[in-house]
Enzyme design. Sequence first.
Site, short mmCIF file in Angstrom:
data_model
loop_
_atom_site.label_atom_id
_atom_site.label_comp_id
_atom_site.label_asym_id
_atom_site.label_seq_id
_atom_site.Cartn_x
_atom_site.Cartn_y
_atom_site.Cartn_z
N GLU A 1 48.26 45.96 54.86
CA GLU A 1 48.53 46.67 53.58
C GLU A 1 47.81 48.01 53.48
O GLU A 1 48.37 48.99 53.04
CB GLU A 1 48.09 45.79 52.41
CG GLU A 1 49.00 44.62 52.09
CD GLU A 1 48.55 43.94 50.81
OE1 GLU A 1 49.11 44.25 49.75
OE2 GLU A 1 47.62 43.11 50.87
N ASN B 1 34.30 41.72 24.01
CA ASN B 1 34.67 41.67 25.43
C ASN B 1 33.89 40.51 26.04
O ASN B 1 32.66 40.49 25.95
CB ASN B 1 34.29 43.00 26.11
CG ASN B 1 34.44 42.91 27.62
OD1 ASN B 1 35.27 42.15 28.12
ND2 ASN B 1 33.61 43.65 28.34
N LYS C 1 45.79 41.87 54.60
CA LYS C 1 44.96 42.93 53.99
C LYS C 1 44.95 44.16 54.89
O LYS C 1 45.11 45.29 54.46
CB LYS C 1 43.51 42.45 53.77
CG LYS C 1 43.30 41.54 52.58
CD LYS C 1 43.51 42.15 51.24
CE LYS C 1 44.91 42.00 50.77
NZ LYS C 1 45.40 40.88 50.08
N LYS D 1 52.04 46.90 42.80
CA LYS D 1 51.07 45.86 42.43
C LYS D 1 51.78 44.60 41.94
O LYS D 1 51.32 43.47 42.15
CB LYS D 1 50.12 46.38 41.34
CG LYS D 1 49.06 45.40 40.91
CD LYS D 1 48.14 45.04 42.08
CE LYS D 1 47.14 43.95 41.81
NZ LYS D 1 46.47 43.46 43.00
N TRP E 1 42.26 42.73 27.42
CA TRP E 1 42.73 42.01 28.59
C TRP E 1 42.69 40.56 28.17
O TRP E 1 41.65 39.92 28.16
CB TRP E 1 41.81 42.25 29.79
CG TRP E 1 42.16 41.43 30.96
CD1 TRP E 1 41.58 40.26 31.36
CD2 TRP E 1 43.22 41.65 31.90
NE1 TRP E 1 42.20 39.76 32.47
CE2 TRP E 1 43.20 40.60 32.83
CE3 TRP E 1 44.15 42.66 32.04
CZ2 TRP E 1 44.10 40.52 33.87
CZ3 TRP E 1 45.05 42.58 33.08
CH2 TRP E 1 45.02 41.53 33.98
N CYS F 1 37.78 43.47 28.79
CA CYS F 1 38.39 44.38 27.82
C CYS F 1 37.56 45.65 27.75
O CYS F 1 36.50 45.75 28.37
CB CYS F 1 38.39 43.71 26.45
SG CYS F 1 39.19 42.10 26.45
C1 AGP Z 1 48.61 41.25 48.06
O1 AGP Z 1 47.56 42.08 48.39
C2 AGP Z 1 49.82 41.98 47.66
N1 AGP Z 1 49.58 42.81 46.56
C3 AGP Z 1 51.03 41.10 47.47
O2 AGP Z 1 51.26 40.42 48.67
C4 AGP Z 1 50.90 40.08 46.33
O3 AGP Z 1 50.02 39.08 46.70
C5 AGP Z 1 52.27 39.46 46.06
O4 AGP Z 1 53.15 40.49 45.71
C6 AGP Z 1 52.20 38.41 44.95
O5 AGP Z 1 51.82 39.02 43.76
P1 AGP Z 1 51.39 38.11 42.51
O6 AGP Z 1 50.15 37.35 42.91
O7 AGP Z 1 51.15 39.09 41.41
O8 AGP Z 1 52.54 37.19 42.22
#
Ligand code: AGP
Length: 606
Positions: A486, A96, A483, A601, A70, A2
Amino acid sequence: MCGIIGYVGKKPASEILIDGLKTLEYRGYDSSGLYISGEKRIRSVGGVNNLYKKLPKGMKGTCGIAHTRWATHGKPSEKNSHPHTGTSGYIFVVHNGIIENYIDLKNNLKKQGSKFSSETDSEVIAHLIEKQIDEGSTFEESVVNTLKVIKGAYGIAVMNKREPEKIIAAQKGSPIVLGIGDNEYFIASDVSAIVKHTKTVLYINDGECLVITPTSHNIFTIDLKTCKRKPEKISWNTERVKKGGYKHFMLKEIMEAPEVLKNSVRGRLLPETGNAKLGGLETITDKLTTIKRIIIVGCGSAYYAGLVGKLYFEEIAGIPTEVEIASEYRYRTIPLNKETMILAISQSGETADTLSCINEAKAKGCSTIGVVNVVGSSIARAVDAGVYNHAGPEIGVASTKAFISQLEVLLLIALYIGRKKNVSSSEGKNIINEINKLPKKIELVLAQAKKIELIAKKYSDSKDFLYIGRKYSYPIAFEGALKLKEVSYIHAEGYGAGEMKHGPIAMIDKQFPSIAIIPNDTVYEKTFSNIEEIRARDGKVIAITTKGDKKIPTIANEVIEVPKTIELIYPILTTVVLQLFAYYVGVHRGLNVDRPRNLAKSVTVE
Ligand code: AGP
């Protein structure tokens, strides 16, 4: 994790607190709150803007504390947000960290008449302090006596309505820093919330407390011994600070690994008996020990974490386990019955495909559990029980710290079930012993960042990469390739090392490098011969192996070593090497590794 901010001085505190919270929002953003002397406590769910909208105009108070949350214990809600207060309501606490023994403390206080209003661990601090002041102790004495009975990690700031121009702060395991201004003082979880006001700061150490008033600051230990400390000058800007001095959130989150691995098992290891303690699963323990089948569902990195979990559940808990890509699983007709348990893995807890699998399984009467990072998220609320992995907020789109934390928590769950079945206490103690050594071993891996950067730079123009591994390294080959894809946009493929000769080896030549994950485990020799197959076709090999290995340097072009550990722990060490490698390739290709193109994300749509 947090964010805490506090101010005492001549200026109205409200603007300074809100501004500071906004800077700290990367630490947690599911709810927030503040208390300013002479005003009412104000709290709100959601981001700091929601709190700001609730503030009455013209707040005059010049001393206040604030918090952005958080959630770890108790879902995001107004009553679970900070500041917390005691039964009489004159002590206000922002915290925190995690109080490991809060349940025992809470039950004792309840027996003595304390009235609790939240589900949090943090609220016990306010009740303990108030109780002692009621029994005649001073404000300072009450705070230090409280710190002596709470176990776990804390960064706290406390105000007392009866001493409106004073803030007491303290830290153990969660940072608090003091900013020294001109007749004013700031305290915060990190300097990012302070640098715009002053560059003169003072760091307090674990086990130390701080009292600030408009005209003074004092540091003392929890035995009330005064500490002398020289202030320091800081040169960073806010943005740089939020990243902890790192260029990117991804690197910061990789470098947080030692702390994250400690937080993910905090209060969950019983080394004396070789058991794991998982409060979130206690309601379904009987079910866990009788189920005949586990189906793990997840997407992306969470799916690959599930592939490691499968080995843990089969090898430690003795439960046949399947792992399914959620977006596929939700549209398949899978024979399910009451002896099957669905385990969902998700960092965000909001991934639509994974959530739908849970709802589908529940509709079919299956019990469901979750390994989730975001407290109070949809998946966390949908499952029957679960374990939060406490990795803290993960800002970088490419999952790093949450992934290794998921592996550690999956290992704990397998141990939790296994110890109730055939796993002996000595086996349990051995696993716990290696888990406790992990943070130090990860530090040794992170210390090779420079070496890994040089290798990454050397290969950052490659068009393709093959990642290979066997058994526990098989899922890590896929995660490593993901990784790299991405954050560098390079085509990369994970593959079973033994499967390579059934096709992909056709791709191998001088221009097509491979990364071989080959720690000293039960399949070492098999993987070794697969590396020889690549070398026989002039393929370049970057090998990740156990420190001191004499054979690998004879056949690999590059060797990155990880400290010796046990087979089921190696995936956590080797993954961090692959995270650093991908990061540096992405950076050397000049890409935005925190916000890669085309990615989000949290994928809340199909
Ligand atoms: C991983 O680096 C990615 N951001 C993506 O594959 C992620 O793992 C996937 O979208 C699942 O997300 P979550 O763990 O939030 O469910």
